[in-house]
Design an enzyme around this catalytic site. Sequence first.
Site, PDB file in Angstrom:
ATOM      1  N   ASP A  85      -3.539   9.037   3.354  1.00 52.91           N
ATOM      2  CA  ASP A  85      -3.761   7.606   3.108  1.00 52.91           C
ATOM      3  C   ASP A  85      -5.118   7.444   2.443  1.00 52.91           C
ATOM      4  OD1 ASP A  85      -4.239   4.875   3.146  1.00 52.91           O
ATOM      5  OD2 ASP A  85      -3.504   4.574   5.176  1.00 52.91           O
TER       6      ASP A  85
ATOM      7  N   CYS B  67      -4.014   2.834  -4.926  1.00 57.24           N
ATOM      8  CA  CYS B  67      -3.332   3.582  -3.864  1.00 57.24           C
ATOM      9  C   CYS B  67      -2.157   4.378  -4.408  1.00 57.24           C
ATOM     10  CB  CYS B  67      -2.880   2.646  -2.749  1.00 57.24           C
ATOM     11  SG  CYS B  67      -1.765   1.331  -3.281  1.00 57.24           S
TER      12      CYS B  67
ATOM     13  N   HIS C 239       0.832  -1.203   0.000  1.00 55.76           N
ATOM     14  CA  HIS C 239       0.000   0.000   0.000  1.00 55.76           C
ATOM     15  C   HIS C 239       0.865   1.251   0.000  1.00 55.76           C
ATOM     16  CE1 HIS C 239      -3.598   2.328   0.629  1.00 55.76           C
ATOM     17  NE2 HIS C 239      -3.183   2.798   1.803  1.00 55.76           N
TER      18      HIS C 239
END
Length: 384
Positions: free
Chosen positions: A290, A343, A273
């Site tokens: 995030d 991501c 990620h």
Amino acid sequence: EEEKEVYRQLLAMVSGGQSLLFHHGASHLKMETPSSSWTRSRVKGRRPPGKRGSVVWPGGRRLAPSDSSLPLSVARSVPSFQAELWIKELTSLYDSRARERRRLIEEQEALTSRLLRQRLSEEGRAGVTTVELRVRVPLEKEVPLAPVRAETKPAEEQEFPELSKDMEMAVSAAFKGGGQDEVLSEGFRLTITRKDLQTLSNLNWLNDEVINFYMNLLMERSKQPGLPSVYTFNTFFFPKLRSAGYSAVRRWTKKVDLFSHDIVLVPVHLGVHWCLSVVDFRKPSITYFDSMGGNNDEACRILLNYLKQESKDKRKKELDASGWTLHSKKRNEIPQQMNGSDCGMFTCKYAEYVTKDRPITFTQKHMPYFRRRMVWEILNRKLL
């Protein structure tokens, strides 16, 4: 939501939360997995130690490919499984689902747009009748109407400039034909091959080369007047700092004065990620972005401690940290990814908007466009 949950479980497992996963029955999931390019990491053309296609887990244990994919419960105890095949199959599974969802969304949007136009048309016809009977007729007889001049507004920068036909052809050509190792772009002491660019196709996971190249494009753009000055660390900086401390990265800024810049970008990789930390000396603050809504105040504290040591080492003076703000953006503060693949794209676009001091207004639906746009930008070493 189903895809996000699978991705969230995968992230928890790679980040060290295996015991929690298996307690909740995740052992029934198969290690089934985007492009193997996500495992590639190079510093000045060299790969890090380890077998090609292997995955490094917390604690340094490395899982290498084997002859068959295994369930999570087996992979937990057996030291190897077919990591690249797992990633490939997982992406293939959710790629087809994402395309079907996108098709349904587009159909609903088209229907909504058609109904809206129909409603406005009906209201417009009714409104015209009312205006002509009650307003327009008396005014035309009593008061001459002066022509209304449209106000001319200065041209503004397009947030989502359309890719021309030639640009689209160049992007498609980069994805197809030619060898996987063919060099398609070079710059910033980095080399981008066709295989690297293919991580930008469909729902593949971005690799280090693509993210590092794009971050350097942002740093290059910051030299333009009116923009904040930017410095970016590469994707290997934060893992090194976190695992080995300041001494391991002390020489990384031998020829750089970090404190002379407005913004410092720090890509953060959590196994599977991508996230982003942004140091802003103007506020001063360290902010964590995030796209899965994760909180990582620890990363902010590690970076603040790094800045203290960097100031003492390079400037020979203490950094006053009393006025610094450390903040992890919440889910409702920034756009969130709606799948388990984008991501890296969100990380790059967070950085792109932050480095031009613009509010972050993009959403998940812009990601297919951003992927193709980024291919063109890397090929031409120029941001749109």
